[in-house]
Design a protein around this motif. Sequence first.
Motif, PDB file in Angstrom:
ATOM      1  N   LYS A  14       0.823  -1.209   0.000  1.00 40.19           N
ATOM      2  CA  LYS A  14       0.000   0.000   0.000  1.00 40.19           C
ATOM      3  C   LYS A  14       0.857   1.260   0.000  1.00 40.19           C
ATOM      4  CE  LYS A  14      -3.824  -2.307   2.104  1.00 40.19           C
ATOM      5  NZ  LYS A  14      -3.064  -3.588   2.214  1.00 40.19           N
ATOM      6  N   ALA A  15       0.451   2.173  -0.863  1.00 37.86           N
ATOM      7  CA  ALA A  15       1.086   3.496  -0.878  1.00 37.86           C
ATOM      8  C   ALA A  15       0.010   4.516  -0.535  1.00 37.86           C
ATOM      9  CB  ALA A  15       1.683   3.786  -2.251  1.00 37.86           C
ATOM     10  N   VAL A  16       0.294   5.359   0.437  1.00 35.30           N
ATOM     11  CA  VAL A  16      -0.690   6.365   0.858  1.00 35.30           C
ATOM     12  C   VAL A  16      -0.131   7.757   0.565  1.00 35.30           C
ATOM     13  CG1 VAL A  16      -1.958   7.356   2.802  1.00 35.30           C
ATOM     14  CG2 VAL A  16      -1.673   4.862   2.646  1.00 35.30           C
ATOM     15  N   ILE A  17      -0.874   8.502  -0.228  1.00 38.01           N
ATOM     16  CA  ILE A  17      -0.463   9.876  -0.538  1.00 38.01           C
ATOM     17  C   ILE A  17      -1.070  10.794   0.508  1.00 38.01           C
ATOM     18  CG2 ILE A  17      -0.427  11.662  -2.322  1.00 38.01           C
ATOM     19  CD1 ILE A  17      -0.852   9.413  -4.328  1.00 38.01           C
ATOM     20  N   VAL A  18      -0.208  11.334   1.364  1.00 37.76           N
ATOM     21  CA  VAL A  18      -0.685  12.200   2.449  1.00 37.76           C
ATOM     22  C   VAL A  18      -0.709  13.644   1.927  1.00 37.76           C
ATOM     23  CG1 VAL A  18      -0.306  12.953   4.825  1.00 37.76           C
ATOM     24  CG2 VAL A  18       0.322  10.621   4.149  1.00 37.76           C
ATOM     25  N   ILE A  19      -1.865  14.263   1.997  1.00 37.18           N
ATOM     26  CA  ILE A  19      -2.042  15.607   1.436  1.00 37.18           C
ATOM     27  C   ILE A  19      -2.629  16.545   2.492  1.00 37.18           C
ATOM     28  CG2 ILE A  19      -3.113  16.954  -0.437  1.00 37.18           C
ATOM     29  CD1 ILE A  19      -3.529  14.104  -1.844  1.00 37.18           C
ATOM     30  N   PRO A  20      -1.798  17.426   3.064  1.00 38.82           N
ATOM     31  CA  PRO A  20      -2.336  18.381   4.033  1.00 38.82           C
ATOM     32  C   PRO A  20      -3.139  19.455   3.298  1.00 38.82           C
ATOM     33  CG  PRO A  20       0.049  18.658   3.807  1.00 38.82           C
ATOM     34  CD  PRO A  20      -0.356  17.618   2.830  1.00 38.82           C
ATOM     35  N   TYR A  95      -1.321   7.907  10.952  1.00 37.28           N
ATOM     36  CA  TYR A  95      -2.586   7.285  10.524  1.00 37.28           C
ATOM     37  C   TYR A  95      -2.334   6.318   9.361  1.00 37.28           C
ATOM     38  CZ  TYR A  95      -7.524   6.764   9.580  1.00 37.28           C
ATOM     39  OH  TYR A  95      -8.780   6.223   9.402  1.00 37.28           O
ATOM     40  N   ALA A  96      -1.507   6.736   8.420  1.00 38.66           N
ATOM     41  CA  ALA A  96      -1.219   5.894   7.247  1.00 38.66           C
ATOM     42  C   ALA A  96      -0.537   4.593   7.675  1.00 38.66           C
ATOM     43  CB  ALA A  96      -0.347   6.650   6.256  1.00 38.66           C
ATOM     44  N   ILE A  97       0.341   4.678   8.663  1.00 37.18           N
ATOM     45  CA  ILE A  97       1.070   3.486   9.123  1.00 37.18           C
ATOM     46  C   ILE A  97       0.162   2.595   9.971  1.00 37.18           C
ATOM     47  CG2 ILE A  97       2.952   2.698  10.632  1.00 37.18           C
ATOM     48  CD1 ILE A  97       4.519   5.223   9.652  1.00 37.18           C
ATOM     49  N   ASN A  98      -0.503   3.198  10.938  1.00 28.92           N
ATOM     50  CA  ASN A  98      -1.268   2.396  11.904  1.00 28.92           C
ATOM     51  C   ASN A  98      -2.629   1.937  11.390  1.00 28.92           C
ATOM     52  OD1 ASN A  98       0.784   2.683  13.772  1.00 28.92           O
ATOM     53  ND2 ASN A  98      -0.075   4.579  14.584  1.00 28.92           N
ATOM     54  N   ASN A  99      -3.278   2.756  10.601  1.00 30.83           N
ATOM     55  CA  ASN A  99      -4.638   2.428  10.186  1.00 30.83           C
ATOM     56  C   ASN A  99      -4.763   2.002   8.732  1.00 30.83           C
ATOM     57  OD1 ASN A  99      -4.664   4.717  12.344  1.00 30.83           O
ATOM     58  ND2 ASN A  99      -6.589   3.639  12.622  1.00 30.83           N
ATOM     59  N   MET A 100      -3.785   2.364   7.926  1.00 34.44           N
ATOM     60  CA  MET A 100      -3.881   2.020   6.502  1.00 34.44           C
ATOM     61  C   MET A 100      -2.769   1.063   6.067  1.00 34.44           C
ATOM     62  SD  MET A 100      -4.878   5.866   5.240  1.00 34.44           S
ATOM     63  CE  MET A 100      -5.558   5.580   3.590  1.00 34.44           C
ATOM     64  N   TYR A 101      -1.904   0.697   6.980  1.00 36.41           N
ATOM     65  CA  TYR A 101      -0.828  -0.280   6.752  1.00 36.41           C
ATOM     66  C   TYR A 101       0.048   0.084   5.561  1.00 36.41           C
ATOM     67  CZ  TYR A 101      -4.194  -2.310   9.834  1.00 36.41           C
ATOM     68  OH  TYR A 101      -5.067  -2.465  10.856  1.00 36.41           O
ATOM     69  N   ALA A 102       0.398   1.372   5.483  1.00 36.75           N
ATOM     70  CA  ALA A 102       1.179   1.853   4.343  1.00 36.75           C
ATOM     71  C   ALA A 102       2.614   1.342   4.391  1.00 36.75           C
ATOM     72  CB  ALA A 102       1.187   3.383   4.340  1.00 36.75           C
ATOM     73  N   THR A 184       8.012   3.474   4.753  1.00 37.94           N
ATOM     74  CA  THR A 184       7.620   3.635   6.160  1.00 37.94           C
ATOM     75  C   THR A 184       8.547   2.884   7.122  1.00 37.94           C
ATOM     76  OG1 THR A 184       5.978   1.876   5.907  1.00 37.94           O
ATOM     77  CG2 THR A 184       5.191   4.150   5.719  1.00 37.94           C
ATOM     78  N   ALA A 185       9.366   1.963   6.584  1.00 33.29           N
ATOM     79  CA  ALA A 185      10.346   1.302   7.460  1.00 33.29           C
ATOM     80  C   ALA A 185      11.249   2.350   8.095  1.00 33.29           C
ATOM     81  CB  ALA A 185      11.162   0.290   6.662  1.00 33.29           C
ATOM     82  N   ILE A 186      11.574   3.383   7.346  1.00 34.99           N
ATOM     83  CA  ILE A 186      12.415   4.472   7.878  1.00 34.99           C
ATOM     84  C   ILE A 186      11.629   5.318   8.888  1.00 34.99           C
ATOM     85  CG2 ILE A 186      13.582   6.644   7.256  1.00 34.99           C
ATOM     86  CD1 ILE A 186      15.297   4.338   6.483  1.00 34.99           C
TER      87      ILE A 186
END
Length: 264
Positions: A14-20, A95-102, A184-186
Motif C-alpha cells: 500500500k502506498a498512501v499519498i498524504v495531502i495536508p 494514521y497511514a502506518i497504523n490504520n492504513m498499513y502503508a 515507512t520502514a524508515i
Amino acid sequence: LLQNIFIFIINMQKAVIVIPTYNERENIIELITTIHSAVKDVKDYEVKMLFVDDSSPDGTGELIAAIAKHDDAVKLLSRNSKEGLGKAYVAGFKYAINNMYAEVVFEMDADLSHDPALIPLFLEEINDGSDFVIGSRYINGGSIPEKWTTFRKLNSKVANIFARYVAGLSDVRDCTSGYRAIHTAILKRLNLNALGAKGYAFQMNLLYACLLNGARVSEIPLKFVDRVNGKSKLRFVDIQEFVVNAIKLRMPVREPSRRLVLDI
Ligand SMILES: Nc1nc2c(ncn2[C@@H]2O[C@H](COP(=O)(O)OP(=O)(O)OP(=O)(O)O)[C@@H](O)[C@H]2O)c(=O)[nH]1
Ligand SMILES: [Mg+2]
C-alpha cells in the motif's frame, strides 16, 4: 469486496499519498481526478489518498468527506485547528502506518504544484531500493516557475543553501521540496513528535532525521507549477523557523529524541 479479496490474496503493497489541506476547496476535485488517472496503471501498489484537513473554513473538509463516501481511495483525517504543515504530516504519517498499513507514504501539496503523473516514477525509485525519493526542482530536468517573484525564488534558493551548508545536507539538491515518497520502514525508526517544526522547516528536519537513520535518498526531476487556485500559506514566521532549525541541526545533538526511538 472482490477487489479487497484480490488485494489480500496477492498481498499488494500500500502506498498512501498524504495531502495536508487548508483552504484548498477549489483544487480538490481536479487533484483527486488527476491522481486517479496517474495511478491507474500502477500494478504493484494499491494507492490511497489521505487528506489531512485542519478544519478549513472554506469547506475543504466537507467536500473531501462527501467524495470519500463513494470513493474508496479517498480518506479524510480531520483536525480541530490549524497547526501547520508539520503537525498535519505527522498525524497523517501515523494514521497511514497504523490504520492504513502503508509501506510507502507520499508527501504532496493539494494545490496541483506537484504533478501526480510522477507518482509511478517515485514508486519505481522505491522499488529500486530508495527509502526517500524527492521530487527535486534543483536537478537537471527540474524547475521552479519562471513567474515566481524574485523574493519567492530567493526564498527557495536560500532555504536550500541553509539546509545544505548550514544543516549539513549538502548531498541533497532540494531539501525543502514537499513532493516526496518515503518508505515507512524508515519513518518507524523516528520519533515523529520530536521533528518539531510547523512550517516548511519540517521538510528539512524530516530529511535530516531519515538520513540519520540510514535512509537511501534519491531525487527525480520535478517541474514545480505555481498554484492557480487558492492562496499560498507561506508566512514570514516559517522563514524564521526554518533558519533557526537549520542552525539547530548544525549543533551537536543534545536531545537524544532526535535520534531513533519508535513511538508510532
Ligand atoms: N492541514 C494543514 N495543511 C496546511 C497547513 N498549511 C499549509 N497547508 C497545506 O500544505 C500544502 C502546501 O502549502 P502551500 O500554501 O501550497 O505552500 P507552498 O507550496 O510552500 O507555497 P506556494 O508555492 O505559494 O503554493 C497545501 O496543500 C496547503 O493547503 C496547515 O496549517 N494545516
Ligand atoms: Mg504550494
